[in-house]
Motif scaffolding. Structure first.
Motif, mmCIF file in Angstrom:
data_model
loop_
_atom_site.group_PDB
_atom_site.id
_atom_site.type_symbol
_atom_site.label_atom_id
_atom_site.label_comp_id
_atom_site.label_asym_id
_atom_site.label_seq_id
_atom_site.Cartn_x
_atom_site.Cartn_y
_atom_site.Cartn_z
ATOM 1 N N SER A 1 0.741 -1.263 -0.119
ATOM 2 C CA SER A 1 0.053 0.016 -0.009
ATOM 3 C C SER A 1 0.962 1.248 0.135
ATOM 4 N N LEU A 2 0.337 2.335 -0.439
ATOM 5 C CA LEU A 2 1.128 3.624 -0.633
ATOM 6 C C LEU A 2 0.199 4.644 0.377
ATOM 7 N N LYS A 3 1.244 5.486 0.879
ATOM 8 C CA LYS A 3 0.752 6.656 1.768
ATOM 9 C C LYS A 3 1.522 7.764 1.054
ATOM 10 N N MET A 4 0.620 8.904 0.943
ATOM 11 C CA MET A 4 1.165 9.961 0.225
ATOM 12 C C MET A 4 1.035 11.421 1.061
ATOM 13 N N MET A 5 2.013 12.346 1.067
ATOM 14 C CA MET A 5 2.105 13.563 1.690
ATOM 15 C C MET A 5 1.862 14.625 0.725
ATOM 16 N N ASN A 6 1.208 15.622 1.139
ATOM 17 C CA ASN A 6 0.788 16.660 0.154
ATOM 18 C C ASN A 6 1.742 17.987 0.463
ATOM 19 N N ARG A 7 1.638 19.012 -0.348
ATOM 20 C CA ARG A 7 2.509 20.154 -0.021
ATOM 21 C C ARG A 7 2.040 21.062 1.047
ATOM 22 N N ASN A 8 0.926 21.340 1.258
ATOM 23 C CA ASN A 8 0.243 22.600 1.809
ATOM 24 C C ASN A 8 -0.611 22.342 3.092
ATOM 25 N N ASN B 1 -1.807 19.159 6.272
ATOM 26 C CA ASN B 1 -1.204 18.270 7.460
ATOM 27 C C ASN B 1 -1.475 16.925 7.349
ATOM 28 N N TYR B 2 -2.473 16.701 6.302
ATOM 29 C CA TYR B 2 -3.193 15.317 6.255
ATOM 30 C C TYR B 2 -2.180 14.596 5.337
ATOM 31 N N GLU B 3 -2.320 13.167 5.867
ATOM 32 C CA GLU B 3 -1.789 12.136 4.589
ATOM 33 C C GLU B 3 -2.688 11.450 3.869
ATOM 34 N N TYR C 1 -7.877 21.841 6.176
ATOM 35 C CA TYR C 1 -7.180 22.177 7.469
ATOM 36 C C TYR C 1 -7.294 21.146 8.827
ATOM 37 N N HIS C 2 -8.650 20.645 8.575
ATOM 38 C CA HIS C 2 -9.052 20.032 9.668
ATOM 39 C C HIS C 2 -8.848 18.358 9.800
ATOM 40 N N TYR C 3 -8.517 18.021 8.654
ATOM 41 C CA TYR C 3 -8.312 16.382 8.271
ATOM 42 C C TYR C 3 -7.077 16.042 8.783
ATOM 43 N N LYS C 4 -7.013 14.828 9.102
ATOM 44 C CA LYS C 4 -5.610 14.066 9.365
ATOM 45 C C LYS C 4 -5.323 13.086 8.165
ATOM 46 N N LYS C 5 -6.263 12.568 7.880
ATOM 47 C CA LYS C 5 -6.294 11.218 6.888
ATOM 48 C C LYS C 5 -7.310 11.527 5.602
#
Length: 244
Positions: free
Chosen positions: A186-193, A195-197, A227-231
């Motif tokens: 599986s893959l987890k990704m990070m975004n630029r702006n 805080n969620y993954e 801004y309120h999401y973690k995932k």
């Protein structure tokens, strides 16, 4: 008694003489041209100005034994050999070498295109658009997603397809900055702006998942809910599941 048409004969003689002169001049010019020495060399890079390899490096590859261009005759050049030498460079995808009429040795270079930077047990390297390893450059650092985890024969093809999809999409190329390959694939990704993954899951149905993500992002960014999401879970192709 048969009469000769001297006019036609004279015309034919003139044509033969003209062709002879043309052939002679062509041979003479070709001989002089091949005997000429190169005046200089010029390197042209295709694409943008982000140079992973310098003009000086290519110039050294252009001339056998690192001789100056002025010391080599045009007829002594092996253009195919020069192209192969340049193409073997780890930063170059393809080149074309030729000599212009005015004696300039020219090379047109297409660099490899990095689409990700991989961090592994054997160090760090780029992953290029063709799915091959590409070493880092001292001249320029590419702004591409950082990939961690194991890349092997089993997942490399699908991963390359996914990285190319991200690279070719203007939104994803700007938004996705990191990818983690988990032991289960599986893959987890990070975004630029934000805080969620992004929990992407496996690479199957990736186009549908990315389209879902882009549609969700365009809607959620309007009310600042991102801004309120973690995932952000994209595993399910019919919906996007968000966790605060």
């Amino acid at each position: 008694m048969r009469k000769f048409n001297w006019t036609n004969i004279w015309i034919n003689v003139r044509l033969v003489l003209m062709f002879s002169v043309v052939i002679f001049l062509f041979s003479f010019t070709s001989k002089r041209n091949s005997d000429r020495k190169l005046t200089k060399s010029a390197v042209v890079f295709l694409g943008d100005d982000n140079l992973f390899v310098t003009h000086e490096t290519v110039n050294k590859l252009l001339i056998e034994n690192n001789q100056k261009a002025q010391t080599i005759r045009k007829d002594k050049l092996d253009l195919n050999k020069l192209e192969k030498s340049i193409d073997n460079h780890h930063m170059i995808e393809k080149s074309q070498v030729f000599v212009s009429i005015d004696g300039v040795l020219k090379v047109v270079v297409k660099q490899k295109t990095p689409i990700a930077r991989v961090f592994g047990e054997n160090g760090s390297f780029y992953y290029d658009y063709q799915g091959n390893k590409m070493p880092l450059s001292d001249n320029f650092t590419a702004r591409v997603p950082l990939v961690s985890g194991e890349i092997n024969d089993k997942n490399s093809k699908d991963l390359n397809e996914l990285l190319r999809f991200i690279f070719d999409d203007a939104f994803l190329k700007k938004n996705i900055i990191g990818i983690q390959i988990l032991p289960n694939g599986s893959l987890k990704m990070m975004n630029r702006n934000f805080n969620y993954e992004i929990d992407f899951g496996k690479t199957i149905n990736m186009e549908k998942k990315f389209n879902n993500y882009k549609a969700f992002f365009q809607k959620a960014v309007l009310d600042s809910s991102l801004y309120h999401y973690k995932k952000i879970n994209l595993k399910f192709t019919q919906q996007v599941v968000c966790t605060k």
